[in-house]
Scaffold this motif. Structure first.
Motif, mmCIF file in Angstrom:
data_model
loop_
_atom_site.group_PDB
_atom_site.id
_atom_site.type_symbol
_atom_site.label_atom_id
_atom_site.label_comp_id
_atom_site.label_asym_id
_atom_site.label_seq_id
_atom_site.Cartn_x
_atom_site.Cartn_y
_atom_site.Cartn_z
ATOM 1 N N LEU A 31 -0.143 0.274 -17.293
ATOM 2 C CA LEU A 31 0.463 -0.367 -16.129
ATOM 3 C C LEU A 31 1.974 -0.198 -16.216
ATOM 4 O O LEU A 31 2.552 -0.394 -17.289
ATOM 5 C CB LEU A 31 0.143 -1.868 -16.139
ATOM 6 C CG LEU A 31 -1.237 -2.306 -15.668
ATOM 7 C CD1 LEU A 31 -1.469 -3.780 -16.029
ATOM 8 C CD2 LEU A 31 -1.405 -2.109 -14.164
ATOM 9 N N VAL A 32 2.605 0.155 -15.090
ATOM 10 C CA VAL A 32 4.073 0.214 -15.066
ATOM 11 C C VAL A 32 4.589 -0.580 -13.873
ATOM 12 O O VAL A 32 3.890 -0.783 -12.884
ATOM 13 C CB VAL A 32 4.600 1.665 -14.980
ATOM 14 C CG1 VAL A 32 4.083 2.506 -16.139
ATOM 15 C CG2 VAL A 32 4.270 2.309 -13.640
ATOM 16 N N ASP A 33 5.847 -1.013 -13.998
ATOM 17 C CA ASP A 33 6.479 -1.765 -12.904
ATOM 18 C C ASP A 33 7.182 -0.801 -11.947
ATOM 19 O O ASP A 33 7.070 0.424 -12.086
ATOM 20 C CB ASP A 33 7.445 -2.815 -13.473
ATOM 21 C CG ASP A 33 8.579 -2.186 -14.276
ATOM 22 O OD1 ASP A 33 8.787 -0.947 -14.171
ATOM 23 O OD2 ASP A 33 9.252 -2.919 -15.018
ATOM 24 N N GLN A 34 7.928 -1.339 -11.016
ATOM 25 C CA GLN A 34 8.596 -0.519 -9.999
ATOM 26 C C GLN A 34 9.690 0.363 -10.607
ATOM 27 O O GLN A 34 10.170 1.282 -9.970
ATOM 28 C CB GLN A 34 9.147 -1.451 -8.908
ATOM 29 C CG GLN A 34 9.504 -0.773 -7.600
ATOM 30 C CD GLN A 34 8.315 -0.075 -6.937
ATOM 31 O OE1 GLN A 34 7.231 -0.649 -6.843
ATOM 32 N NE2 GLN A 34 8.493 1.165 -6.505
ATOM 33 N N GLN A 35 10.028 0.090 -11.859
ATOM 34 C CA GLN A 35 10.975 0.959 -12.558
ATOM 35 C C GLN A 35 10.254 2.123 -13.254
ATOM 36 O O GLN A 35 10.902 3.035 -13.751
ATOM 37 C CB GLN A 35 11.753 0.164 -13.632
ATOM 38 C CG GLN A 35 13.088 -0.396 -13.172
ATOM 39 C CD GLN A 35 12.921 -1.358 -12.014
ATOM 40 O OE1 GLN A 35 12.226 -2.364 -12.146
ATOM 41 N NE2 GLN A 35 13.517 -1.068 -10.886
ATOM 42 N N ILE B 97 2.111 -9.646 -14.372
ATOM 43 C CA ILE B 97 2.375 -8.943 -13.102
ATOM 44 C C ILE B 97 3.065 -9.897 -12.123
ATOM 45 O O ILE B 97 4.022 -9.527 -11.445
ATOM 46 C CB ILE B 97 1.069 -8.372 -12.491
ATOM 47 C CG1 ILE B 97 0.470 -7.314 -13.428
ATOM 48 C CG2 ILE B 97 1.341 -7.763 -11.104
ATOM 49 C CD1 ILE B 97 -0.868 -6.755 -12.983
ATOM 50 N N THR B 98 2.593 -11.134 -12.082
ATOM 51 C CA THR B 98 3.181 -12.115 -11.164
ATOM 52 C C THR B 98 4.644 -12.383 -11.515
ATOM 53 O O THR B 98 5.452 -12.717 -10.657
ATOM 54 C CB THR B 98 2.351 -13.414 -11.191
ATOM 55 O OG1 THR B 98 1.010 -13.069 -10.856
ATOM 56 C CG2 THR B 98 2.842 -14.432 -10.177
ATOM 57 N N ALA B 99 4.988 -12.196 -12.790
ATOM 58 C CA ALA B 99 6.370 -12.439 -13.225
ATOM 59 C C ALA B 99 7.316 -11.300 -12.829
ATOM 60 O O ALA B 99 8.535 -11.451 -12.879
ATOM 61 C CB ALA B 99 6.403 -12.641 -14.734
ATOM 62 N N LEU B 100 6.780 -10.144 -12.415
ATOM 63 C CA LEU B 100 7.648 -9.034 -11.993
ATOM 64 C C LEU B 100 8.280 -9.379 -10.648
ATOM 65 O O LEU B 100 7.664 -10.074 -9.842
ATOM 66 C CB LEU B 100 6.828 -7.739 -11.839
ATOM 67 C CG LEU B 100 6.159 -7.178 -13.097
ATOM 68 C CD1 LEU B 100 5.246 -6.017 -12.723
ATOM 69 C CD2 LEU B 100 7.203 -6.741 -14.113
ATOM 70 N N PRO B 101 9.493 -8.858 -10.372
ATOM 71 C CA PRO B 101 10.134 -9.181 -9.089
ATOM 72 C C PRO B 101 9.258 -8.794 -7.894
ATOM 73 O O PRO B 101 9.186 -9.508 -6.911
ATOM 74 C CB PRO B 101 11.413 -8.356 -9.112
ATOM 75 C CG PRO B 101 11.571 -7.840 -10.493
ATOM 76 C CD PRO B 101 10.299 -8.002 -11.243
ATOM 77 N N GLU B 102 8.530 -7.664 -8.022
ATOM 78 C CA GLU B 102 7.724 -7.191 -6.888
ATOM 79 C C GLU B 102 6.292 -7.759 -6.920
ATOM 80 O O GLU B 102 5.516 -7.535 -6.004
ATOM 81 C CB GLU B 102 7.691 -5.657 -6.848
ATOM 82 C CG GLU B 102 7.237 -4.959 -8.112
ATOM 83 C CD GLU B 102 8.320 -4.833 -9.207
ATOM 84 O OE1 GLU B 102 9.431 -5.388 -9.036
ATOM 85 O OE2 GLU B 102 8.035 -4.213 -10.245
ATOM 86 N N GLN B 103 5.940 -8.503 -7.958
ATOM 87 C CA GLN B 103 4.617 -9.133 -8.116
ATOM 88 C C GLN B 103 3.466 -8.155 -7.916
ATOM 89 O O GLN B 103 2.402 -8.516 -7.414
ATOM 90 C CB GLN B 103 4.471 -10.326 -7.178
ATOM 91 C CG GLN B 103 5.587 -11.351 -7.411
ATOM 92 C CD GLN B 103 5.344 -12.653 -6.707
ATOM 93 O OE1 GLN B 103 4.760 -12.689 -5.635
ATOM 94 N NE2 GLN B 103 5.758 -13.750 -7.321
ATOM 95 N N ALA B 104 3.727 -6.900 -8.266
ATOM 96 C CA ALA B 104 2.697 -5.865 -8.159
ATOM 97 C C ALA B 104 3.034 -4.786 -9.181
ATOM 98 O O ALA B 104 4.144 -4.774 -9.723
ATOM 99 C CB ALA B 104 2.678 -5.283 -6.756
ATOM 100 N N ALA B 105 2.081 -3.898 -9.457
ATOM 101 C CA ALA B 105 2.324 -2.869 -10.469
ATOM 102 C C ALA B 105 1.529 -1.616 -10.121
ATOM 103 O O ALA B 105 0.729 -1.619 -9.190
ATOM 104 C CB ALA B 105 1.911 -3.398 -11.845
ATOM 105 N N TYR B 106 1.798 -0.548 -10.876
ATOM 106 C CA TYR B 106 1.005 0.676 -10.720
ATOM 107 C C TYR B 106 0.168 0.911 -11.966
ATOM 108 O O TYR B 106 0.673 0.849 -13.084
ATOM 109 C CB TYR B 106 1.927 1.891 -10.523
ATOM 110 C CG TYR B 106 2.557 1.942 -9.161
ATOM 111 C CD1 TYR B 106 1.807 2.308 -8.039
ATOM 112 C CD2 TYR B 106 3.907 1.627 -8.990
ATOM 113 C CE1 TYR B 106 2.386 2.338 -6.779
ATOM 114 C CE2 TYR B 106 4.485 1.666 -7.734
ATOM 115 C CZ TYR B 106 3.722 2.024 -6.633
ATOM 116 O OH TYR B 106 4.288 2.051 -5.391
ATOM 117 N N LEU B 107 -1.116 1.189 -11.722
ATOM 118 C CA LEU B 107 -1.975 1.673 -12.796
ATOM 119 C C LEU B 107 -1.756 3.180 -12.846
ATOM 120 O O LEU B 107 -1.877 3.855 -11.818
ATOM 121 C CB LEU B 107 -3.434 1.448 -12.412
ATOM 122 C CG LEU B 107 -4.173 0.262 -12.970
ATOM 123 C CD1 LEU B 107 -5.549 0.224 -12.320
ATOM 124 C CD2 LEU B 107 -4.308 0.320 -14.485
#
Ligand code: ADP
Length: 449
Positions: A266-270, A288-298
């Protein structure tokens, strides 16, 4: 639909179908009532597998497992809030449940791993079908062979007791028409309440904004019906959020844990990893909820895709972005290409050295992500499973508010509470429907003998 049966089974998911088959094989005449136009409930959506320990399938792969480890890992994963009696029955009957299925031609001889487990114990079919649909379709065929009737669009609206307080039947709406069916035993297999705004409002108003992976019929009917005649409920506020749900399309799609189990990250928007992808669902969702975008990429590659047949299904629904190289994938996702490429290099080093320095991941590291094409699915957490429900004992008997057995009333599957503590481990719900579905069928037979 007749007026009298030995046992009325409410719900046609895994728990209902298994209990019906077991009851029929012990000589009872069951009927299955299903409120939806189609059978299978949430079970139809299950994709990871069926957890079990000490199986021959495991031994054939060189995996020496034990009921005790299965118990401990489920207990840890559930925040040590699991009912020890139920968990003990569950783990020590899991291997038998695999054998029972096999003796009925339902063969689960492929293994994978799910979040929170240290060993491969999620048993699944080698064929292309995901486990839920595979199980339901096979059970329907078997039930047809032994003559168990199933009625759809039959909504149970009330449980009936006689003057002595014993179950005597149910009221049901069949295609809109009210009917009473008499039976000295009832098995509640109505599933959970992940799609009930009413119950969420009562128990977890903080979750009302979340989408759900559940089918629309998951409204907790069995809990309400049984509570109405005095049953005890527990742990109702324990609701599982699944970390990897695709929800950019109108329909939500749960992206099974097997994708991570077979090696995805899993990676974040960065484009940077931020968690042990195979931590429990609770922890990964929180991350995931703690990320600014509250979403991630598998993120995964062709090697993972070849191991997880469900990915072809996700691709057919347009949920998967693919690219020839990590750079191209990053461009399509609007991530920084050098960062994502670097994340993959670091990850492949972790796989090679069997050491994930950053997040301590130890499972799902059997292959590097290096085989083109490369893929991504955009995911975010959603309501997935309700751990709480009816209080049962290890005989699948429903208990009343004073802890007494309610004569003639049994329950199995997601409608029950206590087995999973505050976090259900992937692969344990299918296992629960088979282990406790069988038990409910067996104990109904004992009760009626
Ligand atoms: P489990 O995994 O515990 O077997 P599922 O969600 O797979 O649970 O299946 C539960 C089934 O019970 C669903 O198909 C659902 O539509 C059905 N059901 C729920 N409430 C009622 C009801 N009041 N009457 C009849 N069927 C019901």
């Amino acid at each position: 639909l007749k007026e009298q049966y030995d046992v009325v089974i409410i719900g046609s998911g895994g728990a209902g179908l298994v209990s019906a088959l077991q009851a029929r094989e012990l000589g009872l005449r069951p009927v299955i009532l299903e409120k939806m136009p189609t059978v299978g409930g949430n079970t139809m959506r299950a994709s990871s597998g069926m957890n079990a320990a000490e199986t021959n399938i495991q031994l054939r792969e060189g995996i020496v497992d034990s009921f005790a480890e299965f118990y401990q890992e489920t207990y840890q994963g559930g925040g040590r809030l699991n009912d020890p009696e139920l968990l003990n029955y569950f783990t020590t009957h899991s291997g038998q449940a695999i054998d029972w299925l096999r003796s009925h031609g339902i063969i689960l001889n492929d293994l994978t791993i799910t979040g929170g487990m240290k060993k491969k114990r999620a048993h699944r079919p080698k064929s292309t079908a995901p486990i839920g649909a595979f199980l339901v379709n096979n059970l329907l065929w078997l039930l047809d062979q032994v003559g168990v009737p199933i009625f759809t669009q039959a909504t149970v609206t009330e449980l009936l007791k006689d003057d002595a307080g014993k179950i005597k039947g149910v009221n049901v709406q069949v295609a809109g028409e009210p009917k009473t069916i008499f039976a000295p035993a009832v098995i509640l297999a109505t599933g959970g309440f992940g799609a009930s705004k009413q119950l969420l409002k009562r128990y977890r108003p903080d979750l009302l904004a979340y989408k759900t992976t559940n089918h629309v019929g998951a409204t907790g009917d069995g809990i309400i019906l049984a509570e109405h005649i005095g049953a005890q409920v527990l742990q109702m506020e324990m609701i599982q959020i699944h970390p990897t749900v695709q929800q950019d399309t109108p329909h939500t799609y749960l992206i099974g844990e097997a994708v991570r189990g077979e090696g995805a990250i899993l990676v974040d928007q960065q484009g940077v990893r931020f968690t042990n992808e195979l931590g429990t669902r609770k922890v990964v969702s929180e991350q995931i909820t703690a990320l600014p975008e509250q979403a991630a990429y598998l993120i995964f590659d062709q090697g993972v895709k070849e191991r997880v047949k469900a990915i072809d299904f996700y691709a057919s629904k347009g949920l998967v972005v693919s690219a020839a190289t990590p750079i191209e994938l990053a461009q399509k996702l609007q991530l920084d290409p050098t960062v994502l490429a670097d994340t993959l290099i670091q990850w492949n080093t972790a796989v090679e050295t069997k050491r994930d320095v950053k997040f301590g991941r130890t499972t799902g590291m059997q292959r590097k992500l290096e085989k083109a094409p490369y893929y991504a699915i955009h995911v975010a957490p959603a309501i997935h499973y309700t751990m709480g429900g009816l209080h049962i004992n290890e005989k699948a008997q429903v208990l009343d508010q004073s802890g007494n057995i309610m004569a003639g009333l049994f329950a199995a599957g997601e409608v029950t509470g206590g087995l999973h503590g505050n976090n259900r481990i992937g692969g344990n719900s299918i296992a629960e429907t088979v282990v406790f579905g069988r038990q409910a069928g067996q104990q109904a037979a004992v009760y009626l003998a």
